[in-house]
Design a protein around this motif. Structure first.
Motif, PDB file in Angstrom:
ATOM      1  N   UNK A 153       0.859  -1.186   0.000  1.00 11.75           N
ATOM      2  CA  UNK A 153       0.000   0.000   0.000  1.00 11.75           C
ATOM      3  C   UNK A 153       0.898   1.239   0.000  1.00 11.75           C
ATOM      4  N   UNK A 154       0.376   2.326  -0.553  1.00 10.93           N
ATOM      5  CA  UNK A 154       1.141   3.573  -0.655  1.00 10.93           C
ATOM      6  C   UNK A 154       0.385   4.662   0.093  1.00 10.93           C
ATOM      7  N   UNK A 155       1.069   5.357   0.971  1.00 11.39           N
ATOM      8  CA  UNK A 155       0.440   6.465   1.697  1.00 11.39           C
ATOM      9  C   UNK A 155       0.151   7.621   0.747  1.00 11.39           C
ATOM     10  N   UNK A 156      -0.838   8.439   1.125  1.00 16.08           N
ATOM     11  CA  UNK A 156      -1.178   9.605   0.306  1.00 16.08           C
ATOM     12  C   UNK A 156      -0.061  10.642   0.368  1.00 16.08           C
ATOM     13  N   UNK A 157       0.052  11.404  -0.713  1.00 17.67           N
ATOM     14  CA  UNK A 157       1.006  12.520  -0.713  1.00 17.67           C
ATOM     15  C   UNK A 157       0.432  13.682   0.078  1.00 17.67           C
ATOM     16  N   UNK A 158      -0.929  13.847   0.004  1.00 17.95           N
ATOM     17  CA  UNK A 158      -1.623  14.908   0.735  1.00 17.95           C
ATOM     18  C   UNK A 158      -2.878  14.322   1.354  1.00 17.95           C
ATOM     19  N   UNK A 159      -3.421  15.001   2.335  1.00 14.38           N
ATOM     20  CA  UNK A 159      -4.642  14.529   2.985  1.00 14.38           C
ATOM     21  C   UNK A 159      -5.813  14.652   2.022  1.00 14.38           C
ATOM     22  N   UNK A 160      -6.518  13.530   1.697  1.00 17.93           N
ATOM     23  CA  UNK A 160      -7.672  13.603   0.792  1.00 17.93           C
ATOM     24  C   UNK A 160      -8.855  14.255   1.488  1.00 17.93           C
ATOM     25  N   UNK A 161      -9.790  14.793   0.664  1.00 18.46           N
ATOM     26  CA  UNK A 161     -10.976  15.432   1.233  1.00 18.46           C
ATOM     27  C   UNK A 161     -11.917  14.399   1.832  1.00 18.46           C
ATOM     28  N   UNK A 162     -12.018  13.206   1.188  1.00 21.32           N
ATOM     29  CA  UNK A 162     -12.895  12.153   1.708  1.00 21.32           C
ATOM     30  C   UNK A 162     -12.421  10.808   1.203  1.00 21.32           C
ATOM     31  N   UNK A 163     -12.667   9.788   1.968  1.00 22.96           N
ATOM     32  CA  UNK A 163     -12.322   8.431   1.570  1.00 22.96           C
ATOM     33  C   UNK A 163     -13.540   7.546   1.806  1.00 22.96           C
ATOM     34  N   UNK A 164     -13.968   6.848   0.774  1.00 23.75           N
ATOM     35  CA  UNK A 164     -15.050   5.876   0.931  1.00 23.75           C
ATOM     36  C   UNK A 164     -14.550   4.519   0.486  1.00 23.75           C
ATOM     37  N   UNK A 165     -14.646   3.542   1.354  1.00 24.23           N
ATOM     38  CA  UNK A 165     -14.223   2.184   1.020  1.00 24.23           C
ATOM     39  C   UNK A 165     -15.466   1.356   0.750  1.00 24.23           C
ATOM     40  N   UNK A 166     -15.607   0.766  -0.424  1.00 23.09           N
ATOM     41  CA  UNK A 166     -16.750  -0.093  -0.731  1.00 23.09           C
ATOM     42  C   UNK A 166     -16.289  -1.382  -1.377  1.00 23.09           C
ATOM     43  N   UNK A 167     -16.515  -2.457  -1.114  1.00 22.89           N
ATOM     44  CA  UNK A 167     -16.078  -3.734  -1.693  1.00 22.89           C
ATOM     45  C   UNK A 167     -14.795  -4.220  -1.035  1.00 22.89           C
ATOM     46  N   UNK A 168     -14.922  -4.686   0.203  1.00 25.57           N
ATOM     47  CA  UNK A 168     -13.761  -5.241   0.893  1.00 25.57           C
ATOM     48  C   UNK A 168     -13.329  -6.537   0.228  1.00 25.57           C
ATOM     49  N   UNK A 169     -12.061  -6.736   0.163  1.00 27.14           N
ATOM     50  CA  UNK A 169     -11.515  -7.955  -0.425  1.00 27.14           C
ATOM     51  C   UNK A 169     -10.031  -7.802  -0.607  1.00 27.14           C
ATOM     52  N   UNK A 170      -9.430  -8.751  -1.312  1.00 24.15           N
ATOM     53  CA  UNK A 170      -7.986  -8.677  -1.534  1.00 24.15           C
ATOM     54  C   UNK A 170      -7.639  -7.412  -2.302  1.00 24.15           C
ATOM     55  N   UNK A 171      -8.579  -6.941  -3.162  1.00 21.08           N
ATOM     56  CA  UNK A 171      -8.367  -5.708  -3.909  1.00 21.08           C
ATOM     57  C   UNK A 171      -9.508  -4.754  -3.559  1.00 21.08           C
TER      58      UNK A 171
END
Length: 288
Positions: free
Chosen positions: A264-282
């Motif tokens: 995984x790669x950390x963000x370069x800047x703080x995003x405005x929002x993050x939504x995670x949908x579809x948990x899985x290996x990807x």
């Protein structure tokens, strides 16, 4: 026509040997009884052979000398599943994705080893069920009746399997068939999702029978403390922005199970929002 063929085994054709009185009761191939009467066998080891023939007109052939390497020892084949070697008949417990390796050696015995000709392999099928086995067909997977030849490390699907293996050397010495029962555990789904420029959330599916979990760096060293049996994620903090991190998970139970390595790669800047949908290996993200 040929009147007589003479031969000597492990005896040099010296003048005294060639002129020794003939004794038909002496061992064949000796100075006293060099008359060839038919096929013969040699004990394992390195032997010298001298032979020549004479016709009915007493025309003698120039003698020929050669060395014979007689190999009477069978190859030895071993199996490794994951990082552990297993003896014939043992049961191996591995994770899905772990490699299975079969290694054969033809041991030197009495100074001789002809070398391994091939290693046979059958997966979830026996010689009896295959019937007559013909010339291996590489168009079929290794370990099938059509291609029962080991070609290199392989993996198995989740479940219980039986692997049969043996080897033959270059002079036909054949090892007895060996077997291993291999129980393959399903792979633990493990992935990382960047949360902030300085943190990553590592997620996983619960492993049946596991009583604790721990996240490790792929380069070595624990990332997390030991976590309880119902834990399904860990947040790795104090990271560098826009940096790549590579980890894997260990699940502790009756033995240690390991996931595959996830990056995984950390963000370069703080995003405005993050939504995670579809948990899985990807897992999928929406950033906005």
């Amino acid at each position: 026509g040929v009147a007589t063929t003479y031969y000597l085994i492990d005896n040099a054709p010296t003048q005294s040997c060639l002129t020794a009185p003939y004794n038909p009761y002496a061992a064949s191939g000796t100075c006293e009884n060099p008359v060839y009467k038919g096929p013969f066998a040699l004990s394992e080891g390195v032997h010298s052979l001298y032979y020549m023939s004479v016709d009915w007109l007493n025309n003698y052939e120039t003698g020929i000398s050669t060395m014979i390497y007689a190999d009477g020892t069978k190859p030895i084949t071993s199996l490794k599943a994951g990082n552990t070697a297993y003896a014939d008949g043992e049961t191996a417990y591995i994770n899905e994705g772990d490699s299975i390796t079969v290694t054969a050696v033809d041991p030197v015995s009495n100074g001789v080893a002809s070398g391994v000709k091939f290693t046979g392999l059958l997966i979830d099928r026996t010689l009896e069920s295959c019937g007559a086995i013909g010339e291996p067909n590489p168009a079929y997977p290794a370990g099938t009746c059509e291609n029962p030849i080991y070609g290199g490390p392989f993996t198995l699907s989740a479940g219980t399997h039986t692997v049969y293996y043996m080897s033959q050397d270059n002079v036909g010495n054949e090892e007895e068939m060996k077997s291993a029962n291999i129980a393959v555990e399903p792979m633990i789904l493990f992935n990382g999702i960047a949360r902030l420029p300085t943190s990553i959330q590592w997620n996983w599916t619960l492993k049946t029978g596991a009583t604790a979990y721990q996240v490790f760096s792929s380069s070595g060293g624990a990332i997390s403390p030991i976590l309880t049996e119902n834990t399904t994620y860990y947040i790795q903090a104090e990271l560098m922005p826009n940096a790549r991190y590579s980890n894997f998970l260990k699940a502790y139970g009756d033995r240690v199970y390991e996931s595959g390595i996830s990056e995984a790669v950390t963000f370069a800047n703080t995003p405005e929002a993050i939504e995670v949908f579809d948990f899985g290996q990807n897992a999928s993200l929406v950033i906005g």
